[in-house]
Design a protein around this motif. Sequence first.
Motif: not given
Length: 406
Positions: A223-229, A244-261
């Motif tokens: 499980v990983v959560r982080a905000q790449l500023k 480069m920016q992004a909100d990263v989530v790697m969880d048991t119910t979600e894998t996502s990269v949101h707001g990546a620029y």
Amino acid sequence: LAVESLHVKIGVSQIFRQQLSIDDLELQKVKFNLSDDSSRLELKVKLEEMNLFAQQVDLKKKQVDADHIFLGGGEVFLQTGNSVEPDTVAAEPLDWEFRLGKIELRQLGYRMNTTTLPYLGAGIAEGDLVGGVVNMGSQVVRMDTLNIAGGWCDMELAPSGENGQVTIVSQDTQPALPWTVSAGTLGMTNGSFRMGTAGKPTAELVLSGIKIQIDSVFNQGTVVRAQLKDLQAVQQEGITLTSMQADVVMDTTETSVHGAYIRTQNSWLDLNMQMDTDVGYLLQQEPLTVNLKGTIGLADVLPFYSDIPHEIHQQKVNINTAFTVTGKRLQVGQLILDMPGHFKITGSGSLSSWQDMKRMKGTFILRGELPDVTFAQSFLGEQGVHIPRHMDLLTRLKADRGNWDS
């Protein structure tokens, strides 16, 4: 174990309360060597200097308040053996908690050789950790801030298909619980990274001038959560990543990269990806949804594909696409590629078994306005085919188990 100099000053005024203080602990030129001829395991540790000041050590509560720690001039070398024997004895947890005020790190390095990874090296020139807690019993690490300057990593991979002895690692009979690591801010400046393959004269990837800031970091097992500023880097003979920016989530119910620029000197991209399952099931049952838009400067593509016609080296392609993908199906809802003054192509369609050309089936519809694609003449060479200006494109591509019709 060898120590050239040891100086320690301990306060014992509260010893009857099972409390003491480490007013000063100084170690100089520490060496530690461990080897096992049967398994070919070798561990070497060198440390030029260590200083520790702990205002309170509570022996009853098993707590250490370490106000200041300094580590300088350290190097660790590890060579693993060919096999690891199973450990059938459950280790007793070290149920202590360390509260950290500040840790100063100066000129530290780590190098490792294994049968599957010929070389891994990493180190830092300077580092400062401010505010932290390490609980050995609950296996929790919390940090307020960690800033590193002059960090480096050098990696050499084994050649593909190389035959060799396989490292056999047996699991403990008692499964290990994952550590929980969280941090307010992680930062690095002036970093470098190199990745190559053993035996090859040049590296596949070389990055320099790396600058990175990551906030709200959480890690527990997979499980990983982080905000790449922010992330900046320069690739050798390649592109320059300016932001480069992004909100990263790697969880048991979600894998996502949101707001990546992502921005380079010639391009920018906005990216969002979402999958409602663990990253270990990527491209399996649950679809991965991707939305991507931006502008790609062909000058950024040139280092990877040098056959781009000279006439369009400085051109840019606008891209806007949305698609979903699994291991068996690719569904493109929208695809827009636009090079102003040259072409604008739109497309949509779906393909099954898209990873296997011999089993691929599906259709893809492309429409386009082609005011000037004469730059493609260079791909045709001397075949006597002339590409006119001001064309329109409408085609339906059909794939049927390796055969394509239009």
